[in-house]
Design an enzyme around this catalytic site. Sequence first.
Site, PDB file in Angstrom:
ATOM      1  N   SER A 293      31.553  -9.759 -50.906  1.00  0.00           N
ATOM      2  CA  SER A 293      32.329  -8.872 -51.776  1.00  0.00           C
ATOM      3  C   SER A 293      32.481  -9.510 -53.147  1.00  0.00           C
ATOM      4  CB  SER A 293      33.711  -8.633 -51.174  1.00  0.00           C
ATOM      5  OG  SER A 293      34.590  -8.198 -52.193  1.00  0.00           O
TER       6      SER A 293
ATOM      7  N   HIS B  49      28.745  -5.973 -51.527  1.00  0.00           N
ATOM      8  CA  HIS B  49      29.931  -5.133 -51.336  1.00  0.00           C
ATOM      9  C   HIS B  49      30.695  -5.048 -52.660  1.00  0.00           C
ATOM     10  CE1 HIS B  49      33.046  -3.269 -48.786  1.00  0.00           C
ATOM     11  NE2 HIS B  49      33.929  -3.934 -49.509  1.00  0.00           N
TER      12      HIS B  49
ATOM     13  N   ASP C  44      33.840  -3.563 -54.583  1.00  0.00           N
ATOM     14  CA  ASP C  44      35.193  -3.024 -54.371  1.00  0.00           C
ATOM     15  C   ASP C  44      35.729  -2.343 -55.620  1.00  0.00           C
ATOM     16  OD1 ASP C  44      35.999  -3.740 -51.647  1.00  0.00           O
ATOM     17  OD2 ASP C  44      35.740  -5.816 -52.311  1.00  0.00           O
TER      18      ASP C  44
ATOM     19  N   MET D 265      38.835  -0.408 -57.280  1.00  0.00           N
ATOM     20  CA  MET D 265      40.290  -0.216 -57.134  1.00  0.00           C
ATOM     21  C   MET D 265      40.853   0.423 -58.391  1.00  0.00           C
ATOM     22  SD  MET D 265      41.367  -3.785 -55.387  1.00  0.00           S
ATOM     23  CE  MET D 265      40.420  -4.492 -54.038  1.00  0.00           C
TER      24      MET D 265
ATOM     25  N   HIS E  53      32.711   0.404 -52.002  1.00  0.00           N
ATOM     26  CA  HIS E  53      33.949   0.679 -51.255  1.00  0.00           C
ATOM     27  C   HIS E  53      34.974   1.232 -52.243  1.00  0.00           C
ATOM     28  CE1 HIS E  53      37.548  -1.293 -48.909  1.00  0.00           C
ATOM     29  NE2 HIS E  53      37.637   0.019 -48.962  1.00  0.00           N
TER      30      HIS E  53
ATOM     31  N   MET F 103      38.397   2.480 -53.355  1.00  0.00           N
ATOM     32  CA  MET F 103      39.843   2.498 -53.083  1.00  0.00           C
ATOM     33  C   MET F 103      40.485   3.202 -54.263  1.00  0.00           C
ATOM     34  SD  MET F 103      39.937  -1.393 -51.665  1.00  0.00           S
ATOM     35  CE  MET F 103      38.346  -1.745 -52.391  1.00  0.00           C
TER      36      MET F 103
ATOM     37  N   MET G 173      39.207  -1.798 -41.949  1.00  0.00           N
ATOM     38  CA  MET G 173      39.879  -2.820 -42.752  1.00  0.00           C
ATOM     39  C   MET G 173      40.648  -3.764 -41.834  1.00  0.00           C
ATOM     40  SD  MET G 173      39.053  -2.122 -45.860  1.00  0.00           S
ATOM     41  CE  MET G 173      40.026  -3.426 -46.607  1.00  0.00           C
TER      42      MET G 173
ATOM     43  N   ASP H 291      36.094  -5.465 -42.890  1.00  0.00           N
ATOM     44  CA  ASP H 291      36.366  -5.959 -44.253  1.00  0.00           C
ATOM     45  C   ASP H 291      37.757  -6.579 -44.329  1.00  0.00           C
ATOM     46  OD1 ASP H 291      36.564  -6.333 -46.990  1.00  0.00           O
ATOM     47  OD2 ASP H 291      36.409  -4.212 -47.521  1.00  0.00           O
TER      48      ASP H 291
HETATM   49  C1  DX5 Z   1      40.108  -5.738 -50.041  1.00  0.00           C
HETATM   50  C2  DX5 Z   1      38.629  -5.567 -50.249  1.00  0.00           C
HETATM   51  C3  DX5 Z   1      37.787  -6.594 -49.601  1.00  0.00           C
HETATM   52  C4  DX5 Z   1      38.015  -7.997 -50.108  1.00  0.00           C
HETATM   53  C5  DX5 Z   1      37.733  -8.935 -49.002  1.00  0.00           C
HETATM   54  O1  DX5 Z   1      40.760  -4.591 -50.479  1.00  0.00           O
HETATM   55  O2  DX5 Z   1      38.200  -4.320 -49.746  1.00  0.00           O
HETATM   56  O3  DX5 Z   1      36.416  -6.264 -49.690  1.00  0.00           O
HETATM   57  O4  DX5 Z   1      37.213  -8.351 -51.190  1.00  0.00           O
HETATM   58  O5  DX5 Z   1      38.033 -10.214 -49.429  1.00  0.00           O
HETATM   59  P1  DX5 Z   1      38.216 -11.411 -48.395  1.00  0.00           P
HETATM   60  O6  DX5 Z   1      36.920 -11.575 -47.685  1.00  0.00           O
HETATM   61  O7  DX5 Z   1      38.561 -12.559 -49.283  1.00  0.00           O
HETATM   62  O8  DX5 Z   1      39.339 -11.028 -47.470  1.00  0.00           O
HETATM   63 ZN    ZN Z   2      36.032  -3.887 -49.577  1.00  0.00          ZN
END
Ligand code: DX5
Ligand code: ZN
Length: 220
Positions: free
Chosen positions: A8, A33, A35, A37, A66, A68, A137, A175
């Site tokens: 990620s 991956h 992310d 947000m 991903h 969010m 998650m 994840d």
């Molecule tokens: C959290 C993200 C994850 C995050 C995971 O909201 O969706 O993808 O980056 O990070 P680690 O592996 O550090 O928990």
């Molecule tokens: Zn993620």
Amino acid sequence: MTFRIAPSILSADFARLGEEVRAVASAGADLIHFDVMDNHYVPNLTVGPLVCAALKPHVKLPLDVHLMVRPVDRLIPDFAKAGASIISFHPEASEHVDRTIALIRENGCKAGLVLNPASPLSFLDHTLDKLDLVLLMSVNPGFGGQQFIRSVLPKVSEVRKRIDKLGRDIWLEVDGGIKTDNIAEVARAGADTFVAGSAIFGSKDYAATIKQMREKLSVV
Ligand code: DX5
Ligand code: ZN
């Protein structure tokens, strides 16, 4: 079982993102991956389609986006154009889950549904046969570096059963809080795809960490 490791970028050095994705790709990653947000659905703000498009030429690996964000539909065509291979979203962030899944597929991407630690598996009741990926998650979304929530393990096993019963090639990704010391346990529960942010980007040697993860997976 084919296992996939998806670093990620949330834990990468954002000032050197191109270099970072090239480094994990040559270190043996299977997916990147990504992310997204929005400081609305989750209390953090990251990157959008422009950054996805900027990264695309740096890496041949599939981009596993991903989302969010809420609302979600508006961004799907943009991420498809930006080079996403997989687009996953949280059902709570969509007004019409079936429509969002269809929109992702119409835009030529694989569709994933993401379930938070407290989200019920009933979200899969009328969607699983239309999905390419289920993302469970194992932390509450919003931040990297959080502690793995163990109550996801029985959910992983239950989703594995549902996927096997359906008999379609649907990836089961987990994840949050995945490290070299728990990846095998998550695989034994039934996952095949593992997101790891801080465990990989927080390590000195990305290739050594990914190799260690694969060694743990090889004896599952
Ligand atoms: C959290 C993200 C994850 C995050 C995971 O909201 O969706 O993808 O980056 O990070 P680690 O592996 O550090 O928990
Ligand atoms: Zn993620």
